[in-house]
Design an enzyme around this catalytic site. Structure first.
Site, PDB file in Angstrom:
ATOM      1  N   ASN A  11       0.872  -1.182   0.000  1.00 36.68           N
ATOM      2  CA  ASN A  11       0.000   0.000   0.000  1.00 36.68           C
ATOM      3  C   ASN A  11       0.903   1.224   0.000  1.00 36.68           C
ATOM      4  O   ASN A  11       1.446   1.610   1.028  1.00 36.68           O
ATOM      5  CB  ASN A  11      -0.906  -0.009   1.244  1.00 36.68           C
ATOM      6  N   LYS A  13       0.109   4.278  -0.452  1.00 39.40           N
ATOM      7  CA  LYS A  13      -0.514   5.520   0.032  1.00 39.40           C
ATOM      8  C   LYS A  13      -0.176   6.641  -0.954  1.00 39.40           C
ATOM      9  O   LYS A  13      -0.152   6.386  -2.153  1.00 39.40           O
ATOM     10  CB  LYS A  13      -0.066   5.818   1.475  1.00 39.40           C
ATOM     11  N   HIS A  90      -9.414   1.678   4.916  1.00 39.19           N
ATOM     12  CA  HIS A  90      -8.164   1.908   5.638  1.00 39.19           C
ATOM     13  C   HIS A  90      -8.424   2.945   6.734  1.00 39.19           C
ATOM     14  O   HIS A  90      -9.204   3.884   6.530  1.00 39.19           O
ATOM     15  CB  HIS A  90      -7.084   2.396   4.668  1.00 39.19           C
ATOM     16  N   GLU A  92      -6.812   5.390   7.654  1.00 36.12           N
ATOM     17  CA  GLU A  92      -6.556   6.775   7.220  1.00 36.12           C
ATOM     18  C   GLU A  92      -7.776   7.333   6.493  1.00 36.12           C
ATOM     19  O   GLU A  92      -8.127   8.496   6.649  1.00 36.12           O
ATOM     20  CB  GLU A  92      -5.298   6.816   6.327  1.00 36.12           C
ATOM     21  N   GLU A 161      -5.376  -4.026  10.915  1.00 37.71           N
ATOM     22  CA  GLU A 161      -4.361  -2.988  11.056  1.00 37.71           C
ATOM     23  C   GLU A 161      -4.640  -2.179  12.321  1.00 37.71           C
ATOM     24  O   GLU A 161      -5.441  -1.235  12.287  1.00 37.71           O
ATOM     25  CB  GLU A 161      -4.385  -2.054   9.846  1.00 37.71           C
ATOM     26  N   GLY A 167       2.637   3.001  10.765  1.00 43.90           N
ATOM     27  CA  GLY A 167       3.632   4.058  10.561  1.00 43.90           C
ATOM     28  C   GLY A 167       4.332   4.501  11.837  1.00 43.90           C
ATOM     29  O   GLY A 167       5.003   5.530  11.857  1.00 43.90           O
ATOM     30  N   SER A 206       3.508  -1.467  10.586  1.00 45.42           N
ATOM     31  CA  SER A 206       4.953  -1.557  10.814  1.00 45.42           C
ATOM     32  C   SER A 206       5.536  -2.941  10.525  1.00 45.42           C
ATOM     33  O   SER A 206       6.425  -3.399  11.257  1.00 45.42           O
ATOM     34  CB  SER A 206       5.298  -1.085  12.233  1.00 45.42           C
ATOM     35  N   GLY A 227       2.918  -0.817   4.390  1.00 46.56           N
ATOM     36  CA  GLY A 227       2.991   0.600   4.051  1.00 46.56           C
ATOM     37  C   GLY A 227       4.429   1.004   3.774  1.00 46.56           C
ATOM     38  O   GLY A 227       4.984   0.730   2.705  1.00 46.56           O
ATOM     39  N   GLY A 228       5.063   1.640   4.743  1.00 45.32           N
ATOM     40  CA  GLY A 228       6.408   2.196   4.573  1.00 45.32           C
ATOM     41  C   GLY A 228       7.417   1.256   3.917  1.00 45.32           C
ATOM     42  O   GLY A 228       8.127   1.648   2.973  1.00 45.32           O
TER      43      GLY A 228
HETATM   44  P1  13P Z   1       3.121   0.881   7.782  1.00 42.55           P
HETATM   45  O1  13P Z   1       3.618  -0.443   7.242  1.00 42.55           O
HETATM   46  O2  13P Z   1       3.886   2.052   7.233  1.00 42.55           O
HETATM   47  O3  13P Z   1       3.004   0.871   9.266  1.00 42.55           O
HETATM   48  O4  13P Z   1       1.633   1.066   7.209  1.00 42.55           O
HETATM   49  C1  13P Z   1       0.726   0.042   7.349  1.00 42.55           C
HETATM   50  C2  13P Z   1      -0.453   0.359   6.534  1.00 42.55           C
HETATM   51  O5  13P Z   1      -1.197   1.281   6.832  1.00 42.55           O
HETATM   52  C3  13P Z   1      -0.692  -0.455   5.340  1.00 42.55           C
HETATM   53  O6  13P Z   1      -1.971  -0.242   4.830  1.00 42.55           O
END
Ligand code: 13P
Length: 245
Positions: A11, A13, A90, A92, A161, A167, A206, A227-228
């Site tokens: 993802n 983002k 999600h 967010e 999640e 993050g 994470s 994510g990251g």
């Molecule tokens: P991180 O892996 O950056 O913590 O993000 C997780 C996420 O929100 C994936 O959708």
């Protein structure tokens, strides 16, 4: 016990560009394994790029198919450019764009209607965890979706999640994640005992190369939503490799 093919989803983002996408596609093509399914979800504008067979997904979808909805992208359009998956709900989007459980349910229906696979995100806040509300919060989020489906679909994917782990570098421990994943599967089983065993439940929050192997080795953790670490080709491919049993 049903065999579930591990699924690892990037993802991105609001990150990445054409160059990173090309590099990621090359690396995933070189990795190619029939023991793990991998998907890249870049921002909408890159979904029309040729990914040479590497699966791609969107990070959002319109609730409706067409019409006067400025800025929206429909399921039919996503399928048109070769998308197969859609991330929905999600945290967010729930927090920043006001997506309620009802909106999430409508988007899941729109996704299934377009023949795409919804990756439905659920998760609790730090406060909710402290207040021991995790299971209640997650059950409510799942039920809002499943209650609105005409029948349980075998193409559903869920992603747990925990908001406090996104993050932040604070991953849920494997035990914490497994406990919630097992509860999610119980809720799914109350709708369809058999298909619940086949539904993949991903962990996100994470996930990194060095914690992914242990997380993915847990019974009810069937892959990850990354994510990251999905913005780095080597980290993401290592995480994909770690999903192979
Ligand atoms: P991180 O892996 O950056 O913590 O993000 C997780 C996420 O929100 C994936 O959708």
């Amino acid at each position: 016990m049903a065999e579930r093919l591990p699924l690892v989803v990037a993802n991105w983002k609001l990150n990445g560009d054409k160059v990173l996408l090309a590099e990621m596609i090359d690396a995933l093509q070189a990795f190619e394994s029939n023991e793990v399914e991998t998907v890249v979800c870049p921002p909408f504008v890159y979904l029309n790029e040729n990914t040479n067979g590497v699966k791609k997904g969107a990070q959002n979808i319109a609730e409706v198919e067409s019409g006067a909805f400025t800025g929206e992208v429909s399921g039919r359009m996503l399928r048109d450019v070769g998308c197969q998956f859609v991330i929905i709900g999600h945290s967010e989007r729930r927090a920043m764009y006001g997506e309620t459980d009802a909106v999430v349910a409508k988007k899941v229906l729109a996704t299934l209607h377009a023949g795409l696979v919804p990756i439905i995100c659920v998760g609790e806040s730090e406060q909710q965890r402290e207040d021991e509300e995790t299971i209640a919060v997650i059950s409510k989020q799942i039920r809002a979706v499943l209650d609105d489906l005409p029948s349980y679909s075998d193409s559903l994917v869920f992603a747990y999640e925990p908001i406090w782990a996104i993050g932040t570098g604070k991953t849920a421990t494997t035990e914490q994640a497994e406990e919630v994943h097992a509860e999610i599967r119980k809720v799914l089983a109350s709708y369809n005992q058999e298909l619940a065993q086949e539904t993949r439940i991903l962990y996100g929050g994470s996930v990194k190369p060095d914690n992914s192997k242990e997380l993915f080795s847990s019974d009810n953790i069937d892959g990850g939503l990354i994510g990251g670490a999905s913005l780095d080709v080597e980290s993401f491919t290592t995480i994909c490799k770690n999903a192979v049993a």
